[in-house]
Scaffold this active site. Sequence first.
Site, PDB file in Angstrom:
ATOM      1  N   GLY A 239      -6.277   7.547  -2.784  1.00  0.00           N
ATOM      2  CA  GLY A 239      -5.891   9.232  -2.487  1.00  0.00           C
ATOM      3  C   GLY A 239      -6.652  10.009  -3.211  1.00  0.00           C
ATOM      4  N   PRO A 274      -8.835   2.883  -4.546  1.00  0.00           N
ATOM      5  CA  PRO A 274      -9.688   4.205  -4.052  1.00  0.00           C
ATOM      6  C   PRO A 274     -10.648   3.807  -2.959  1.00  0.00           C
ATOM      7  CG  PRO A 274     -10.573   2.802  -6.121  1.00  0.00           C
ATOM      8  CD  PRO A 274      -9.328   2.311  -5.847  1.00  0.00           C
ATOM      9  N   GLY A 275     -10.676   4.901  -2.407  1.00  0.00           N
ATOM     10  CA  GLY A 275     -11.657   4.474  -0.951  1.00  0.00           C
ATOM     11  C   GLY A 275     -12.591   5.760  -1.187  1.00  0.00           C
ATOM     12  N   TYR A 320      -9.769  16.080  12.245  1.00  0.00           N
ATOM     13  CA  TYR A 320      -8.972  16.835  11.172  1.00  0.00           C
ATOM     14  C   TYR A 320      -9.385  18.128  11.140  1.00  0.00           C
ATOM     15  CZ  TYR A 320      -8.742  11.923  10.005  1.00  0.00           C
ATOM     16  OH  TYR A 320      -8.796  10.659  10.024  1.00  0.00           O
ATOM     17  N   CYS A 348     -19.191  14.384  25.932  1.00  0.00           N
ATOM     18  CA  CYS A 348     -18.584  15.641  26.972  1.00  0.00           C
ATOM     19  C   CYS A 348     -17.309  15.866  26.567  1.00  0.00           C
ATOM     20  CB  CYS A 348     -18.821  14.701  28.328  1.00  0.00           C
ATOM     21  SG  CYS A 348     -20.528  14.633  28.917  1.00  0.00           S
ATOM     22  N   GLU A 349     -17.145  16.642  25.384  1.00  0.00           N
ATOM     23  CA  GLU A 349     -15.982  17.038  25.183  1.00  0.00           C
ATOM     24  C   GLU A 349     -16.147  18.481  24.434  1.00  0.00           C
ATOM     25  OE1 GLU A 349     -12.443  15.075  24.219  1.00  0.00           O
ATOM     26  OE2 GLU A 349     -13.174  13.104  24.729  1.00  0.00           O
ATOM     27  N   TYR A 377     -14.910   7.125   5.600  1.00  0.00           N
ATOM     28  CA  TYR A 377     -14.354   7.487   6.912  1.00  0.00           C
ATOM     29  C   TYR A 377     -15.422   8.055   7.827  1.00  0.00           C
ATOM     30  CZ  TYR A 377     -10.501   6.562   4.065  1.00  0.00           C
ATOM     31  OH  TYR A 377      -9.452   5.810   3.015  1.00  0.00           O
TER      32      TYR A 377
HETATM   33  N1  LLP Z   1      -4.560   2.590   0.128  1.00  0.00           N
HETATM   34  C1  LLP Z   1      -3.903   2.476   1.465  1.00  0.00           C
HETATM   35  C2  LLP Z   1      -2.854   1.871   1.789  1.00  0.00           C
HETATM   36  C3  LLP Z   1      -4.388   3.585   2.201  1.00  0.00           C
HETATM   37  O1  LLP Z   1      -3.659   3.840   3.440  1.00  0.00           O
HETATM   38  C4  LLP Z   1      -5.420   4.388   2.109  1.00  0.00           C
HETATM   39  C5  LLP Z   1      -5.990   5.631   3.026  1.00  0.00           C
HETATM   40  C6  LLP Z   1      -6.307   4.055   0.820  1.00  0.00           C
HETATM   41  C7  LLP Z   1      -5.659   3.204   0.079  1.00  0.00           C
HETATM   42  C8  LLP Z   1      -7.344   4.762   0.385  1.00  0.00           C
HETATM   43  O2  LLP Z   1      -7.149   6.117   0.418  1.00  0.00           O
HETATM   44  P1  LLP Z   1      -8.329   7.180  -0.204  1.00  0.00           P
HETATM   45  O3  LLP Z   1      -8.668   6.607  -1.519  1.00  0.00           O
HETATM   46  O4  LLP Z   1      -9.483   6.853   0.485  1.00  0.00           O
HETATM   47  O5  LLP Z   1      -7.785   8.319   0.091  1.00  0.00           O
HETATM   48  N2  LLP Z   1      -9.337   8.943   7.977  1.00  0.00           N
HETATM   49  C9  LLP Z   1      -9.020   9.593   7.191  1.00  0.00           C
HETATM   50  C10 LLP Z   1      -8.171   9.047   5.813  1.00  0.00           C
HETATM   51  C11 LLP Z   1      -7.125   7.945   6.028  1.00  0.00           C
HETATM   52  C12 LLP Z   1      -6.740   7.430   4.866  1.00  0.00           C
HETATM   53  C13 LLP Z   1      -5.867   6.168   5.193  1.00  0.00           C
HETATM   54  N3  LLP Z   1      -5.543   5.461   4.191  1.00  0.00           N
HETATM   55  C14 LLP Z   1     -10.169  10.950   6.680  1.00  0.00           C
HETATM   56  O6  LLP Z   1     -11.118  10.595   7.200  1.00  0.00           O
HETATM   57  O7  LLP Z   1      -9.767  11.435   6.153  1.00  0.00           O
END
Ligand code: LLP
Length: 423
Positions: A239, A274-275, A320, A348-349, A377
């Site tokens: 997050g 982390p992502g 978003y 086409c949107e 993402y």
């Molecule tokens: N762990 C869990 C259980 C999650 O659901 C997520 C993200 C993460 C870790 C990683 O979160 P991060 O560190 O990346 O914030 N598609 C959206 C984001 C969706 C996030 C879903 N869960 C976007 O493009 O902003």
Amino acid sequence: MNHFTYKNNELYCEDLPVAEIARQVGTPFFLYSEATLSRHFRIFDQGFAGLPHLTCFAVKACSNIAILNLFARQGGGADIVSGGELFRARTAGIPPDRTIYSGVGKTAAEMRAALQAGILLFNVESAQELDRLHQVAGELKTTAPVAFRVNPDVDPLTHPYISTGFAKNKFGIPVEEALQEYIRAKSMPGIEIRGVSCHIGSQLTRIDPFIEALRKLKDFIGRLEREGITIDYLDLGGGVGITYDEELPPHPHDYARAVMDELGDMNYTLILEPGRVITGNAGIMVTEVQYTKVNTGGQEDKRFVIIDAGMNDLIRPSLYEAYHEIKTIVKKEDHDKGEIVDVVGPICESGDFMARERLLPRVRQGDLLAVMSAGAYGFTMSSNYNSRPRAAEVMVRGDRFEIIRSRESYEDLIRGESLMELD
Ligand code: LLP
């Protein structure tokens, strides 16, 4: 810090001009800097040095096996949410004992595959999921290592679509119910309680919601201990946000310091998922301007820049209203005051846009643009909508690049399809 910088007025990825890659690969494509990916992983992970911890990269953010492999080689694990992500993580060389499985909808088949692989932890999100996991483990004559995803009901102060830790969200189990589930799980022979987990949302730009969640988890762990339940892992989720525009997210080391200060002495291993913070600013999407046009007739003239990438390639702006900086590959000249345009794709949107009402240098047909911060993402949310082959993914190392996923072909588009034999 990332390795996408202008040198002599030209955008480079590390030591390679982006335009040169575009010439060889064609557009659109996603471009990652290996040095940036490694650096972001290392910095995040090192923040927790001195504490038993495991950094499980959230595969959904960026799931190319070459990138997962990079993290595996740096000691990273994987946070997966499907059988497909398990397959990717394993193919990329992430050891099962560094893999944790989150998500509200695990099927029995997915559970089976994960149990057979020997993953570290299932983050269970409901009572029924626990029952199913218990049953599947029994069938396989094994035990399932489990944490419950507790919903701490805190406000992550982020976009509503990506907030997950509120009571009203579908994720996790409310604290009171979770306690009952732990007690129930304790009596199940096929379940081994290993941890507690949470994830409160994505793109958080402040530290305090994490700390509030952590306090609630610590309190909860105390209650578990009073029930005779001890844990080995505390999973704080992912997050941590990044800068897309003018956000000022915490430095990963400040985040780590705050978490460690709040944890104090503990005798369990911390897991992080982390992502975005690892890959978000380590990747861009490169696209070519197809046309420019001015639609007159409204109150004001409307200028459009039509590019060869659409919402099927990068859906974040459409979905978003997310902001992604757009840069010209050739830096704008000082005298160019620019113009306000909508940057739109070929889909086409009306909702197919990369940017609206954006001040950009004047661009012309054939110019290359970089959509920044597209490393998380981005490709993973892309689709074949409008029967558009998905873009290539390219990784740069120093002054060389490699295609780590080829552009899809038209044949790929219909793979698995067939005409009705009944005709
Ligand atoms: N762990 C869990 C259980 C999650 O659901 C997520 C993200 C993460 C870790 C990683 O979160 P991060 O560190 O990346 O914030 N598609 C959206 C984001 C969706 C996030 C879903 N869960 C976007 O493009 O902003």
